[in-house]
Write an enzyme that holds these catalytic residues in place. Structure first.
Site, PDB file in Angstrom:
ATOM      1  N   GLY A   1      -1.365  -5.016  -1.814  1.00 26.34           N
ATOM      2  CA  GLY A   1       0.102  -5.691  -1.545  1.00 26.34           C
ATOM      3  C   GLY A   1       0.295  -6.453  -0.313  1.00 26.34           C
ATOM      4  O   GLY A   1      -0.747  -6.158   0.463  1.00 26.34           O
TER       5      GLY A   1
ATOM      6  N   THR B   1      -2.069   1.842  -7.806  1.00 26.18           N
ATOM      7  CA  THR B   1      -3.132   2.564  -8.618  1.00 26.18           C
ATOM      8  C   THR B   1      -2.703   3.463  -9.596  1.00 26.18           C
ATOM      9  O   THR B   1      -3.278   3.594 -10.754  1.00 26.18           O
ATOM     10  CB  THR B   1      -4.195   3.341  -7.646  1.00 26.18           C
ATOM     11  OG1 THR B   1      -4.593   2.197  -6.513  1.00 26.18           O
ATOM     12  CG2 THR B   1      -5.401   3.924  -8.131  1.00 26.18           C
TER      13      THR B   1
ATOM     14  N   GLU C   1       0.719  -7.061   3.143  1.00 24.73           N
ATOM     15  CA  GLU C   1       0.401  -6.181   4.312  1.00 24.73           C
ATOM     16  C   GLU C   1       0.853  -6.677   5.630  1.00 24.73           C
ATOM     17  O   GLU C   1       0.363  -7.684   6.023  1.00 24.73           O
ATOM     18  CB  GLU C   1      -1.061  -5.599   4.461  1.00 24.73           C
ATOM     19  CG  GLU C   1      -1.549  -4.704   3.412  1.00 24.73           C
ATOM     20  CD  GLU C   1      -2.957  -4.154   3.361  1.00 24.73           C
ATOM     21  OE1 GLU C   1      -3.546  -3.339   2.724  1.00 24.73           O
ATOM     22  OE2 GLU C   1      -3.664  -4.883   4.386  1.00 24.73           O
TER      23      GLU C   1
ATOM     24  N   SER D   1      -5.497   4.360  -0.484  1.00 22.59           N
ATOM     25  CA  SER D   1      -5.329   2.971  -0.598  1.00 22.59           C
ATOM     26  C   SER D   1      -6.394   2.046  -1.089  1.00 22.59           C
ATOM     27  O   SER D   1      -7.627   2.509  -0.577  1.00 22.59           O
ATOM     28  CB  SER D   1      -5.010   2.396   0.889  1.00 22.59           C
ATOM     29  OG  SER D   1      -4.969   1.092   1.078  1.00 22.59           O
ATOM     30  N   SER D   2      -6.178   1.285  -1.998  1.00 15.67           N
ATOM     31  CA  SER D   2      -7.123   0.451  -2.641  1.00 15.67           C
ATOM     32  C   SER D   2      -7.593  -0.747  -1.434  1.00 15.67           C
ATOM     33  O   SER D   2      -6.685  -1.451  -1.172  1.00 15.67           O
ATOM     34  CB  SER D   2      -6.878  -0.129  -4.032  1.00 15.67           C
ATOM     35  OG  SER D   2      -6.641   0.636  -4.932  1.00 15.67           O
TER      36      SER D   2
ATOM     37  N   SER E   1       0.798  -1.136  -0.003  1.00 13.61           N
ATOM     38  CA  SER E   1      -0.003  -0.043   0.177  1.00 13.61           C
ATOM     39  C   SER E   1       0.797   1.283   0.176  1.00 13.61           C
ATOM     40  O   SER E   1       1.797   1.428   0.879  1.00 13.61           O
ATOM     41  CB  SER E   1      -0.895  -0.027   1.351  1.00 13.61           C
ATOM     42  OG  SER E   1      -1.771   1.200   1.273  1.00 13.61           O
ATOM     43  N   GLY E   2       0.596   2.201  -0.912  1.00 13.22           N
ATOM     44  CA  GLY E   2       1.444   3.178  -1.216  1.00 13.22           C
ATOM     45  C   GLY E   2       2.833   3.426  -2.043  1.00 13.22           C
ATOM     46  O   GLY E   2       3.113   4.218  -2.179  1.00 13.22           O
TER      47      GLY E   2
ATOM     48  N   ASN F   1      -1.022   5.252   3.193  1.00  5.69           N
ATOM     49  CA  ASN F   1      -1.457   5.522   2.112  1.00  5.69           C
ATOM     50  C   ASN F   1      -2.563   6.169   2.030  1.00  5.69           C
ATOM     51  O   ASN F   1      -3.645   5.914   2.632  1.00  5.69           O
ATOM     52  CB  ASN F   1      -1.429   4.510   0.993  1.00  5.69           C
ATOM     53  CG  ASN F   1      -1.927   4.885  -0.262  1.00  5.69           C
ATOM     54  OD1 ASN F   1      -1.883   5.972  -0.871  1.00  5.69           O
ATOM     55  ND2 ASN F   1      -2.010   3.924  -1.268  1.00  5.69           N
TER      56      ASN F   1
END
Length: 954
Positions: A384, A112, A386, A160-161, A107-108, A157
């Site tokens: 991703g 995206t 985590e 974040s998705s 994340s981050g 993030n």
């Protein structure tokens, strides 16, 4: 890449396979650091793109950059996401095989944004028509919509998705994007009802409150203050400096319109979003009997209207559970904790199903009628790996997904490498790597995997709980090398492992998972009476989300983990059926700061992304491989036998070339169509030799080549210019017009007038006539200004008199002869009085000067006689009349007289006779005739006769 190898000392290597010490993680990270400091965020590992998030805007995504990478061989220019996008597109077009681009990272890291860049590249560079443009717009606009409903601010993030996304972009036979389809995975529904400190709920809630119009908020029963809603305050972070919710609201509303949502659908969708906020504000109190009762009637009224359901039934369903006993249905009251859980379960169900409906709606807008014959490029943007301080069910599923993707990545990489070696007839050397199949089996194995054990615990009767689930894990997989709990751990591990936690040793590292909430989140069940209320809704979206068939279906629905496992299996099948490309995203620091490089964080990501394993696979024996024609074309100048052209077999040409270069047998292998070079230093030495050779060869050839190109180009331009030379300015004649203008200006510069009397001026081309006239005037003004600055006071006085003489006497016959003669002050006093017949010269008396001051006007003839009359005012009968004078320097004398007496405008040049006054007011005439010489006499008629020669023929 090859064209930039000479810059390797400054920015490392553009392809990690060219690292000398390719097994060193430190060398790998150092290469990343050197490139990152130069804002070079992209680096290859063969065909895999490693992308560093710069946390700032870089000027490398313009239309010009897209055109630069369009249709260019993958390794010809520097690494870029556009190169990966274009390579996948061209492979799809030429090989007619579906492609997929796998984007991964934590994340981050920029996943995206990377997927957006790929979509934008296809939207801009692919062929288009009106219908295709609509699809392009919808593909691009699906991003802000899905981000609003599926992304959230987390600790790592700001965007974040919180779901996985796989998108198929469909292309027709012309290569134009004509459709698409989206698959979504495991939306983090628990975020709807709870957020960790410093995190937010999904973006759409804040966008609605901050950006929604006053009328809209009033109709939805909302206020412009996120602090008022329980589901938005759990993380205590309603505002984020990097997010402008009001602007994002406008973007989302516009995107919904472009995708094809009608106003009625948008209204019903917003009703549902508002209803979730109102659900969060439903409160309960405990009655004497211990059961829960709703205390917020206002919220129930809003919910009844927004969800279009019966408020009384909804209120009852939130505080009671319908059970079946001995064939009878009974309503069992809920306590406070159960009622809160039921409320939260309904909120998660409503939001989660609405999100699925939203994805399906977008898919419907992207449908291509003949999609079966379309080629496809898949785009996987999925969460991703985590690792948080507190990891729960969601992190378990996400990390399991990453294990599956890593397994696929290694399998496909090994497979493609081995296939290339085999197709080239080169022995494959086995590469040692960690096979994480053992971890995937631990999670998904039938009957003995963690998911199976979790499902079994969810389904079994009795008092199943999260702790009994943990105990069942210890009994079943307790001996697994990648699994440990507090009970099974040694003393050192027990200190960092809670009693309600289990640890998995993932390929990317160790992660502790808290079992609290595992069963509830896996069950994800909604009480039957709540389903019944939702199924009776008159909101069209809710009706589609809650199917009435659920009420009659006796089969227990699949658990969340099983659904996720099955969908992952289908995703693996999809990816295996396509030619993969990889983008591995890395975030340089946790603070989202540009330019900051956190080595420990990056080492962790390099490890869990499997980049070192990928590099070792790619370097399994040979660092560099190129097709014969590419290698020969680049390096043929280094060998006399291959330069300038090689006419034989390509393999023989390459063999001759490397023999001349002194390659040792262990440094290279020749395959069927490619050369394989084992060591980067061998390639670098060849590149250095090429650079030296270029300097020598270019010095010999550049002149001839330049002359030939210039000659050809000038011919092209000249022919175009000749055809369009008289047309208005256009691309075909602009060079010609510019050249003509340049030539005129340069010619003008060389031939400017030398002085104010020089009237020469080069003839301008038609396009510069007006500009030329302006320049001529400016030039003359400048010369006059310079001339005037240099003029002495005496000469200036002389010029002023000459100018006055020109104004007065331009019509007089003797004027041209006076022009070149300087005016001298002594001539002014030498006058003859014709009336008094004075022939001797004398100075002008003070009386005459005084009379000149009183003169009304002065008359002269147009001949060269030198006679002039001073017409005086008639004051009394004693007045002697006008004064008739004659001088040899008439123009000079009268000019000075007129200036001194301020009578310049009173001088009259007569073409005939001059009438004048004699004594006592009587009048007389002077007649002027042309003769051979000057003669002044008195005629028989009493007139004064003046005869003078004509000096100037007119």
């Amino acid at each position: 890449m090859e064209s930039a190898l000479t810059a390797r000392d400054r920015v490392g290597v553009q392809d990690f396979v060219l690292l000398e010490n390719y097994t060193s993680e430190a060398a790998f990270v150092e290469n990343l650091r050197r490139r990152f400091k130069e804002n070079l965020i992209y680096t290859y590992i063969g065909s895999v793109l490693v992308s560093m998030n710069p946390y700032k805007e870089l000027e490398i995504y313009s239309r010009q950059h897209m055109d630069r990478y369009r249709g260019v061989s993958f390794f010809e220019i520097s690494p870029h996401i556009y190169a990966v996008s274009d390579n996948a597109y061209r492979s799809m077009r030429t090989e007619r095989r579906d492609q997929c681009i796998l984007i991964s990272g934590e994340s981050g890291a920029g996943k995206t944004e990377a997927s957006k860049k790929v979509l934008q590249y296809y939207a801009v560079t692919c062929p288009a028509s009106e219908q295709v443009q609509t699809v392009k717009d919808r593909l691009l606009q699906s991003n802000p919509v899905l981000e609003a409903f599926g992304n959230a601010k987390t600790l790592r993030n700001d965007n974040s998705s919180r779901f996985g996304k796989y998108m198929d972009v469909q292309f027709d036979f012309r290569g134009a994007p004509v459709g698409g389809h989206i698959l979504n995975y495991l939306l983090e529904k628990s975020r709807v009802v709870h957020q960790n400190h410093g995190e937010r709920n999904f973006h759409i809630f804040y966008q609605l409150i901050e950006g929604g119009e006053e009328d809209l908020l009033r109709r939805l029963g909302l206020e412009r203050n996120p602090q008022l809603y329980q589901y938005l305050v759990k993380g205590n972070c309603p505002k984020v400096s990097s997010i402008n919710d009001r602007n994002e609201w406008k973007v989302v509303r516009k995107a919904l319109s472009i995708i094809g949502f009608c106003e009625e659908e948008v209204e019903e969708l917003l009703n549902i979003i508002a209803s979730v906020l109102h659900l969060g504000n439903v409160h309960f109190e405990e009655e004497d009997s211990g059961s829960a009762a709703v205390t917020t009637e206002t919220q129930i009224k809003y919910l009844a209207r927004l969800l279009a359901v019966d408020g009384t039934l909804l209120k009852e369903a939130l505080t009671h559970k319908k059970i079946t006993a001995k064939g009878e249905e009974l309503m069992s009251p809920l306590n406070l904790e159960q009622a809160a859980s039921a409320r939260d379960a309904l909120s998660k169900a409503v939001y989660g199903r609405t999100f699925t409906w939203l994805v399906n709606k977008i898919n419907a807008s992207l449908v291509y009628p003949t999609s079966r014959s379309a080629s496809v490029i898949g785009l996987l943007d999925i969460y991703g790996f985590e690792v948080f301080q507190h990891n729960s069910f969601e992190q378990f599923c996400i990390n399991y997904c990453n294990e599956k993707l890593q397994q696929l990545f290694i399998e496909l990489t090994l497979k493609s490498e081995q296939e290339e070696y085999e197709s080239e007839g080169i022995a494959w050397e086995p590469v040692p790597f960690f096979n994480n199949k053992i971890i995937c089996d631990l999670v998904e194995e039938k009957f003995r995997g963690i998911i199976s054990i979790l499902d079994e615990e969810c389904l079994r009767p009795g008092d199943a709980s999260d702790i009994t689930f943990l105990e069942k894990l210890e009994d079943t997989v307790g001996g697994h090398p990648h699994f440990v709990t507090h009970k099974l751990a040694d003393g050192k591990v027990r200190k960092v492992l809670g009693r309600d936690e289990f640890r998995l040793l993932h390929y990317a590292g160790e992660v502790n998972y808290s079992v609290n909430g595992f069963l509830d989140k896996n069950n994800d069940l909604l009480f039957r009476n709540l389903k019944e209320v939702m199924c009776q809704s008159e909101n069209n979206i809710v009706t589609q989300c809650f199917d009435r068939d659920e009420l009659t279906d006796k089969k227990r629905p699949e658990t969340t983990a099983t659904q996720f496992k099955n969908s992952l299996a289908k995703l693996m099948e999809i990816l295996m059926s396509k030619e993969p490309s990889y983008i591995r995203c890395i975030k340089p620091n946790d603070a989202k700061q540009p330019g900051r490089f956190d080595e420990m964080l990056i080492r962790h990501q390099v490890k869990y992304l499997g980049l070192m394993e990928n590099l070792r696979v790619r370097r399994a024996g040979f660092a560099y491989r190129r097709r014969y024609e590419v290698f020969l074309q680049r390096y043929k100048p280094l060998c006399p036998e291959t330069w300038p052209n090689w006419d034989g077999r390509l393999a023989d040409g390459v063999s001759t070339l490397v023999k001349h270069l002194g390659y040792k047998p262990d440094e290279f292998k020749l395959g069927r169509s490619k050369i394989f070079i084992r060591f980067p230093k061998t390639l670098f030495a060849t590149e250095d030799a090429l650079e030296v050779k270029k300097c020598y060869v270019l010095s010999l050839r550049v002149s001839l080549t330049a002359i030939a190109i210039q000659s050809w180009w000038r011919g092209v331009l000249d022919r175009a210019c000749f055809i369009y030379r008289n047309h208005p300015r256009c691309p075909e004649n602009e060079y010609f017009l510019d050249y003509v203008r340049y030539s005129f200006l340069m010619n003008l510069r060389r031939n400017l007038p030398k002085n104010v009397l020089d009237k020469s001026w080069p003839k301008p081309p038609p396009a510069l006539i007006e500009a030329s006239e302006h320049l001529r005037k400016m030039c003359m003004q400048n010369m006059v200004r310079i001339y005037c600055r240099k003029t002495q006071p005496e000469w200036k006085n002389q010029m002023e008199q000459k100018v006055t003489a020109s104004e007065i006497f331009r019509d007089k016959d003797s004027y041209p002869q006076s022009v070149p003669k300087l005016f001298v002050g002594t001539r002014l006093s030498k006058l003859r009085n014709i009336q008094q017949q004075q022939v001797d010269t004398h100075r002008l008396s003070s009386t005459t000067r005084r009379r000149a001051q009183n003169t009304q006007r002065i008359s002269v003839s147009s001949l060269s006689d030198g006679v002039f009359v001073l017409h005086l005012p008639f004051e009394d009968k004693k007045q002697k009349g006008d004064v008739v004078l004659q001088t040899d320097h008439l123009i000079e004398a009268l000019t000075k007289l007129a200036i001194s007496a301020d009578k310049v405008s009173c001088v009259n040049v007569s073409q005939d006779s001059i009438k004048f006054t004699v004594g006592r007011g009587k009048e007389a005439l002077i007649d002027f005739t042309v003769g051979p010489e000057l003669l002044i006499t008195k005629a028989k008629n009493g007139h004064l006769s003046v005869t003078a020669p004509r000096l100037n023929s007119r």
